[in-house]
Write an enzyme that holds these catalytic residues in place. Structure first.
Site, mmCIF file in Angstrom:
data_model
loop_
_atom_site.group_PDB
_atom_site.id
_atom_site.type_symbol
_atom_site.label_atom_id
_atom_site.label_comp_id
_atom_site.label_asym_id
_atom_site.label_seq_id
_atom_site.Cartn_x
_atom_site.Cartn_y
_atom_site.Cartn_z
ATOM 1 N N HIS A 29 0.853 -1.189 0.000
ATOM 2 C CA HIS A 29 0.000 0.000 0.000
ATOM 3 C C HIS A 29 0.885 1.233 0.000
ATOM 4 O O HIS A 29 1.901 1.273 0.685
ATOM 5 C CB HIS A 29 -0.902 0.024 1.234
ATOM 6 C CG HIS A 29 -1.781 1.243 1.252
ATOM 7 N ND1 HIS A 29 -2.956 1.304 0.552
ATOM 8 C CD2 HIS A 29 -1.623 2.453 1.831
ATOM 9 C CE1 HIS A 29 -3.490 2.505 0.698
ATOM 10 N NE2 HIS A 29 -2.707 3.220 1.478
ATOM 11 N N SER A 83 -7.928 3.529 8.873
ATOM 12 C CA SER A 83 -8.604 3.531 7.576
ATOM 13 C C SER A 83 -7.867 2.616 6.587
ATOM 14 O O SER A 83 -8.459 1.734 5.965
ATOM 15 C CB SER A 83 -8.647 4.977 7.052
ATOM 16 O OG SER A 83 -8.956 5.024 5.697
HETATM 17 N N1 URA Z 1 -5.976 6.780 2.413
HETATM 18 C C1 URA Z 1 -6.937 6.072 3.041
HETATM 19 O O1 URA Z 1 -7.374 5.034 2.567
HETATM 20 N N2 URA Z 1 -7.400 6.549 4.218
HETATM 21 C C2 URA Z 1 -6.950 7.687 4.782
HETATM 22 O O2 URA Z 1 -7.404 8.019 5.839
HETATM 23 C C3 URA Z 1 -5.950 8.410 4.101
HETATM 24 C C4 URA Z 1 -5.472 7.929 2.914
#
Ligand code: URA
Length: 443
Positions: free
Chosen positions: A89, A190
């Site tokens: 990611h 998140s």
């Molecule tokens: N990307 C995400 O998926 N969530 C966030 O809070 C910030 C960037």
């Protein structure tokens, strides 16, 4: 629970975070599930998010929050696949096309890569928007199609579908409206709740820092990386993080189709040095996290071999075919659609490039990508963007090209030109030697 008592416990929770008292796992679970099921109001959730943004949560509370968000939605069932399921990611940057390159390298090396990516956010262009520049490429696969594609090719790059990550979907929409995006704990929960829902065994995190990144300062990027690594490892996922300098755009192209083209060159072993170096190391760590090699040296060598032998490029072709894209565009990137106009921007002085305002290059690219011309509906233009001819440290003479704007609409071009004006800083002396692109590693 008696009427009114739920409200009292929510208010107690809000008060605790406001006063910096730690929350228990049960309290966090109560808050998350209450918000997702509608028992807790937007106003209460927004108040809590603001308290978190101002006061922070501990690493333990952040791990509980991530787990609670993860448990609210379905996870992808990959139990029928071999154990080596690894993803990466990126917190994003301008010109970051690494996902397009790394997923096929990793899959060509034997890993299963169930990559869930996003559309554009802020001044960064999403991986999905880039892939959608390939005619026919579908990013909205069903759970069944995701598993079928993984079985066939070993990798898939898709968007989260409606059922996935309901807690993040709801919290994120509220954060966007309440100035509560920039919180290490909320960003960690998140990202990690979505990544851990993929059912992976390993995860490599590319945490960017600098002008083009979500985390401007290196200290914040490092803290976010530490939180994410802690949370991943607490859930028994082999997690590694690299802190990456995103102060200037990565590679030479920023856009959708333009970045696909640069990704294809990189997969053919002919990419720019910065893109290639970063992708080789990220893929190398994926091989370590997936247990295919036992050292990063061996991981990088393997990744380099997969690029040079064009096995990674062959895997990218397979991925494009499996997701419905026109593979002729991969075999001949000249077939990728191109913009109607090109405008060269020239240097007015001699000197050395000392900095490039990455975030403005990103904003300008987003402006150029907005295409409402044909249908009236907003959509992403697959042809526009910016080609950078000079990078930080390069020597430049007056009249030499700094960058080229690929444009389709006059209105977008003039807005992009305004945003880009003076985005290159040129001085008489070369800038101090840059620290390496990969600033640090948590392994
Ligand atoms: N990307 C995400 O998926 N969530 C966030 O809070 C910030 C960037």
């Amino acid at each position: 629970v008696e009427a009114g008592s739920e409200d009292t416990s929510v208010i107690d929770i809000l008060r605790k975070t406001r006063d910096r008292s730690p929350l228990s796992r049960a309290e966090i679970e109560y808050l998350v599930s209450g918000y997702v099921t509608g028992q807790i109001s937007d106003a209460q959730a927004a108040a809590w998010l603001m308290a978190v943004t101002l006061n922070g949560l501990s690493i333990t509370e952040t791990a509980h929050l991530t787990e609670a968000m993860l448990r609210c939605g379905p996870t992808i069932d990959l139990s029928s696949f071999r154990p080596r399921k690894v993803d990466k990611h990126s917190t994003g940057g301008v010109g970051y096309k690494t996902s397009l390159i790394i997923a096929p390298i990793a899959a060509a090396g034997g890993l299963i890569v169930p990559m869930i990516s996003g559309h554009s956010l802020g001044h960064t262009i999403g991986t999905l928007d880039k892939l959608e520049a390939i005619a026919g490429f579908r990013t909205d696969l069903t759970m069944h199609e995701i598993c079928a594609t993984l079985t066939k090719t070993g990798c898939v790059i898709v968007g989260a579908n409606r059922e996935m990550a309901p807690a993040d979907r709801k919290f994120y929409a509220l954060r966007d409206h309440t100035a509560t995006v920039e919180s290490v704990s909320l960003i960690c929960a998140s990202i990690m709740s979505k990544k851990l829902a993929e059912g992976i065994d390993g995860l490599v995190l590319e945490v960017t820092t600098g002008r083009g990144a979500l985390m401007r300062s290196e200290a914040e990027a490092l803290q976010l990386a530490e939180f994410m690594v802690h949370v991943g490892r607490a859930m028994s996922v082999h997690t590694v993080a690299l802190i990456i300098d995103a102060d200037q755009p990565l590679g030479n192209f920023v856009g959708t189709g333009l970045e696909v083209m640069e990704a294809i060159w990189t997969l053919s072993g002919e990419g720019p040095q910065d893109v290639t170096q970063l992708c080789v190391e990220l893929a190398g760590w994926m091989f370590v996290a997936g247990g295919i090699v036992d050292s990063i040296g061996a991981g990088c060598e393997f990744a380099q071999h997969l690029l040079e032998s064009r096995k990674a490029l062959a895997k990218f072709r397979e991925l494009v075919i499996a997701q419905g894209g026109d593979v002729r565009m991969i075999d001949d990137p000249g077939r990728l659609p191109s913009a109607a106009g090109r405008l060269d921007v020239l240097s007015v002085t001699d000197g050395y490039v000392t900095s490039i305002a990455s975030e403005r290059v990103g904003q300008a690219a987003r402006i150029l990508l907005t295409d409402r011309a044909c249908t009236g509906e907003p959509m992403t233009d697959p042809t526009t963007g910016i080609a950078l001819c000079k990078k930080v440290g390069d020597r430049v003479t007056a009249g030499e090209k700094l960058y080229t704007i690929h444009w389709n609409s006059d209105g977008n071009l003039s807005n992009a030109k305004r945003v880009l004006s003076d985005c290159y800083e040129i001085a008489d002396r070369p800038p101090p030697a840059r620290p390496s692109l990969i600033r640090s590693r948590i392994v």
